[in-house]
Design a protein around this motif. Structure first.
Motif, PDB file in Angstrom:
ATOM      1  N   PRO A   1      10.061   5.134  -7.464  1.00 30.90           N
ATOM      2  CA  PRO A   1       9.760   3.685  -6.697  1.00 30.90           C
ATOM      3  C   PRO A   1      11.149   3.512  -5.948  1.00 30.90           C
ATOM      4  CG  PRO A   1       9.279   3.407  -9.141  1.00 30.90           C
ATOM      5  CD  PRO A   1       9.726   4.841  -9.060  1.00 30.90           C
ATOM      6  N   GLU A   2      11.089   2.921  -4.926  1.00 31.50           N
ATOM      7  CA  GLU A   2      12.233   2.851  -3.873  1.00 31.50           C
ATOM      8  C   GLU A   2      13.250   2.031  -4.704  1.00 31.50           C
ATOM      9  OE1 GLU A   2      11.768   1.740  -0.016  1.00 31.50           O
ATOM     10  OE2 GLU A   2       9.893   2.903   0.260  1.00 31.50           O
TER      11      GLU A   2
ATOM     12  N   ILE B   1       4.125   6.083  -5.421  1.00 33.18           N
ATOM     13  CA  ILE B   1       3.820   6.289  -6.917  1.00 33.18           C
ATOM     14  C   ILE B   1       2.852   7.065  -7.277  1.00 33.18           C
ATOM     15  CG2 ILE B   1       3.100   4.976  -8.970  1.00 33.18           C
ATOM     16  CD1 ILE B   1       4.493   2.406  -7.763  1.00 33.18           C
ATOM     17  N   GLU B   2       1.392   7.015  -6.665  1.00 34.36           N
ATOM     18  CA  GLU B   2       0.541   8.155  -6.725  1.00 34.36           C
ATOM     19  C   GLU B   2       1.048   9.649  -6.514  1.00 34.36           C
ATOM     20  OE1 GLU B   2      -3.055   6.828  -4.938  1.00 34.36           O
ATOM     21  OE2 GLU B   2      -2.990   4.984  -5.701  1.00 34.36           O
ATOM     22  N   ALA B   3       1.744   9.555  -5.590  1.00 34.03           N
ATOM     23  CA  ALA B   3       2.072  11.023  -5.131  1.00 34.03           C
ATOM     24  C   ALA B   3       3.309  11.740  -6.090  1.00 34.03           C
ATOM     25  CB  ALA B   3       2.734  10.979  -3.706  1.00 34.03           C
TER      26      ALA B   3
ATOM     27  N   ASP C   1       0.838  -1.125  -0.020  1.00 32.65           N
ATOM     28  CA  ASP C   1      -0.064  -0.060   0.016  1.00 32.65           C
ATOM     29  C   ASP C   1       0.976   1.194   0.115  1.00 32.65           C
ATOM     30  OD1 ASP C   1      -2.036  -1.482   0.047  1.00 32.65           O
ATOM     31  OD2 ASP C   1      -2.748  -1.306   2.097  1.00 32.65           O
ATOM     32  N   LEU C   2       1.985   1.208   0.791  1.00 31.00           N
ATOM     33  CA  LEU C   2       2.786   2.517   0.807  1.00 31.00           C
ATOM     34  C   LEU C   2       3.504   2.670  -0.519  1.00 31.00           C
ATOM     35  CD1 LEU C   2       4.374   2.113   4.423  1.00 31.00           C
ATOM     36  CD2 LEU C   2       2.782   4.036   3.576  1.00 31.00           C
ATOM     37  N   SER C   3       3.936   1.440  -1.190  1.00 29.15           N
ATOM     38  CA  SER C   3       4.559   1.579  -2.554  1.00 29.15           C
ATOM     39  C   SER C   3       3.599   2.335  -3.311  1.00 29.15           C
ATOM     40  CB  SER C   3       5.068   0.224  -3.107  1.00 29.15           C
ATOM     41  OG  SER C   3       5.909  -0.305  -2.074  1.00 29.15           O
TER      42      SER C   3
END
Length: 51
Positions: A45-46, A39-41, A33-35
């Motif tokens: 990607p990490e 992406i949405e923000a 969910d945090l990933s």
């Protein structure tokens, strides 16, 4: 707290899951969910940050 007030969740075999397994599944879902939120923000990607 009595065992009656704590719901027992069964796995695929119907046996209750261990607390560690439940925590691992919750952490995996939280990380996913945090990933998605990153992406949405608009954050990269990490994996591409080289950390």
């Amino acid at each position: 707290m009595s065992e009656e007030s704590v719901p027992q969740q069964g796995g695929p075999t119907g046996r209750p899951k261990g607390l560690l397994q439940q925590m691992e599944e919750l952490m995996a879902a939280l990380n996913a969910d945090l990933s998605d939120l990153r992406i949405e923000a608009g954050f990269p990607p990490e994996e591409s940050q080289g950390a």
